[in-house]
Every structure is written in structure tokens, then in C-alpha cells.
Design a protein around this motif. Structure first.
Motif, mmCIF file in Angstrom:
data_model
loop_
_atom_site.group_PDB
_atom_site.id
_atom_site.type_symbol
_atom_site.label_atom_id
_atom_site.label_comp_id
_atom_site.label_asym_id
_atom_site.label_seq_id
_atom_site.Cartn_x
_atom_site.Cartn_y
_atom_site.Cartn_z
ATOM 1 N N LEU A 1 0.842 -1.189 0.000
ATOM 2 C CA LEU A 1 0.000 0.000 0.000
ATOM 3 C C LEU A 1 0.881 1.245 0.000
ATOM 4 N N GLY A 2 0.544 2.192 -0.864
ATOM 5 C CA GLY A 2 1.323 3.419 -0.927
ATOM 6 C C GLY A 2 0.941 4.400 0.171
ATOM 7 N N PRO A 3 1.723 5.457 0.325
ATOM 8 C CA PRO A 3 1.400 6.486 1.317
ATOM 9 C C PRO A 3 -0.005 7.041 1.074
ATOM 10 N N GLY A 4 -0.783 7.131 2.132
ATOM 11 C CA GLY A 4 -2.140 7.657 2.011
ATOM 12 C C GLY A 4 -3.142 6.692 1.413
ATOM 13 N N ALA A 5 -2.744 5.448 1.162
ATOM 14 C CA ALA A 5 -3.632 4.487 0.500
ATOM 15 C C ALA A 5 -4.875 4.165 1.316
ATOM 16 N N LEU A 6 -4.810 4.394 2.623
ATOM 17 C CA LEU A 6 -5.968 4.101 3.468
ATOM 18 C C LEU A 6 -6.718 5.367 3.877
ATOM 19 N N ALA A 7 -6.503 6.438 3.150
ATOM 20 C CA ALA A 7 -7.247 7.672 3.423
ATOM 21 C C ALA A 7 -8.736 7.387 3.280
ATOM 22 N N GLY A 8 -9.510 7.819 4.267
ATOM 23 C CA GLY A 8 -10.948 7.568 4.255
ATOM 24 C C GLY A 8 -11.353 6.265 4.915
ATOM 25 N N VAL A 9 -10.377 5.473 5.347
ATOM 26 C CA VAL A 9 -10.646 4.200 6.012
ATOM 27 C C VAL A 9 -10.515 4.397 7.525
ATOM 28 N N THR A 10 -11.484 3.906 8.268
ATOM 29 C CA THR A 10 -11.389 3.879 9.725
ATOM 30 C C THR A 10 -10.861 2.500 10.097
ATOM 31 N N ALA A 11 -9.736 2.475 10.818
ATOM 32 C CA ALA A 11 -9.077 1.207 11.111
ATOM 33 C C ALA A 11 -9.012 0.935 12.608
ATOM 34 N N VAL A 12 -8.999 -0.345 12.931
ATOM 35 C CA VAL A 12 -8.874 -0.814 14.308
ATOM 36 C C VAL A 12 -7.737 -1.827 14.346
ATOM 37 N N PRO A 13 -6.650 -1.531 15.092
ATOM 38 C CA PRO A 13 -5.570 -2.499 15.230
ATOM 39 C C PRO A 13 -5.866 -3.518 16.328
ATOM 40 N N LEU A 14 -5.649 -4.788 16.018
ATOM 41 C CA LEU A 14 -5.919 -5.889 16.946
ATOM 42 C C LEU A 14 -4.748 -6.865 16.930
ATOM 43 N N LEU A 15 -4.183 -7.127 18.097
ATOM 44 C CA LEU A 15 -3.139 -8.133 18.221
ATOM 45 C C LEU A 15 -3.544 -9.168 19.261
ATOM 46 N N LEU A 16 -3.234 -10.420 18.988
ATOM 47 C CA LEU A 16 -3.402 -11.503 19.952
ATOM 48 C C LEU A 16 -2.016 -11.963 20.380
#
Length: 170
Positions: free
Chosen positions: A88-103
């Protein structure tokens, strides 16, 4: 609203995969529209022209809500997830709301979601309106931590998405 889970566990249909689905459903009241299990793509992630990888990238970039999940390996997220995110390039997730999850296997890794995964998602342009979530892989399905996190995170995520909060009934 498109809900996508991105799972960076090298084992297909892993506990991480299940936990990502639990989080998506807890936040939205429904299962995700798309599940990208990177274990299914394997070596294709090295092929810049692979159509399945291109489809996965498109799904992730088109998500309204993206739950990014990984087991904790060597105190951070997996190389498999890193390999995908590097596409994914810089800014590729613009407009995306993300949630980081680690187990992970021990609470001593509990800051990894915020210290290591969240900054990568922000660098890629995602909005990350809540703290990252770390769950023990031994009890993620019945975790009090998940319940407490959802109580705080649900209104933050729904506000970021501009949607009505999910009503939970007992």
C-alpha cells in the motif's frame, strides 16, 4: 458501509481470524463483508501482478471499517502482515477507519497494538479513532478486556464512521 477484516496470521482460519470477526461484529452488529486472510495468499504476496492480491488490496482500500489483526510474533505484528501493508502506498488508506488488533500469549505485549501497528495504519492514511486492542490468545472469546474495550471503542468508531451506534440488548 463496507466492513473488512485483514488477518496477518500465517495459519488459515486461525484464532486471530476468529477474533477479528468477533471485534467487527461487536463494533457493527454484523459480520464483515470481506475477510482477507493473508495465509490464503501466501507466496502470491511477492508477485506484484497477482490478481488475488490486487483484489485484496482493493477490498482493504475500499473499506469503511478495517479491522487489522495479527498474532504477536517477536513482540510485534507478523512479517506476513508487513509484506501486505508494504504493497500500500502512502495515504492508501485515506478515508478508512481502522482498528488495530493483536493476539498474544502474555500481557507484556499489550502495548504492541498501539506502539507498533497503529502508527503504520496512520502512516498509510487510516483514521484510528480508538486505542488498539490486545487480547490473550488463550481467552479472547470470553475476554473481559474485549468487553471493556468495545464499550469505549464502539462510540468512537461509529462517530468516526458517521453512523448510528449499534444498540446492544441483553
Amino acid at each position: 458501509m463496507s466492513v473488512v477484516v485483514l488477518v496477518g496470521n500465517p495459519r488459515p482460519r486461525s484464532r486471530t481470524h476468529e477474533a477479528a470477526h468477533l471485534v467487527a461484529e461487536a463494533l457493527t452488529g454484523r459480520q464483515p463483508d470481506v475477510a482477507v486472510d493473508l495465509a490464503d495468499l501466501g507466496a502470491a504476496l511477492f508477485d506484484p501482478d497477482d490478481p488475488r492480491v490486487a483484489e485484496a488490496v482493493e477490498a482493504v482500500q475500499g473499506a469503511s471499517l478495517l479491522v487489522v489483526a495479527s498474532p504477536t510474533y517477536k513482540a510485534t505484528y507478523t512479517g506476513l502482515l508487513k509484506l501486505f501493508l508494504d504493497r500500500l502506498g502512502p495515504g492508501a488508506l485515506a478515508g478508512v477507519t481502522a482498528v488495530p488488533l493483536l493476539l498474544g500469549g502474555h500481557w507484556r505485549h499489550s502495548l504492541a497494538a498501539d506502539l507498533l501497528l497503529k502508527p503504520v495504519l496512520v502512516e498509510l492514511g487510516a483514521s484510528v479513532p480508538t486505542r488498539g486492542l490486545f487480547l490473550l490468545d488463550s481467552d479472547y472469546t470470553v475476554s473481559e478486556e474485549l468487553e471493556k474495550w468495545v464499550t469505549t471503542a464502539r462510540p468512537q468508531v461509529t462517530a468516526a464512521l458517521g453512523v448510528e451506534p449499534v444498540r446492544v440488548t441483553a
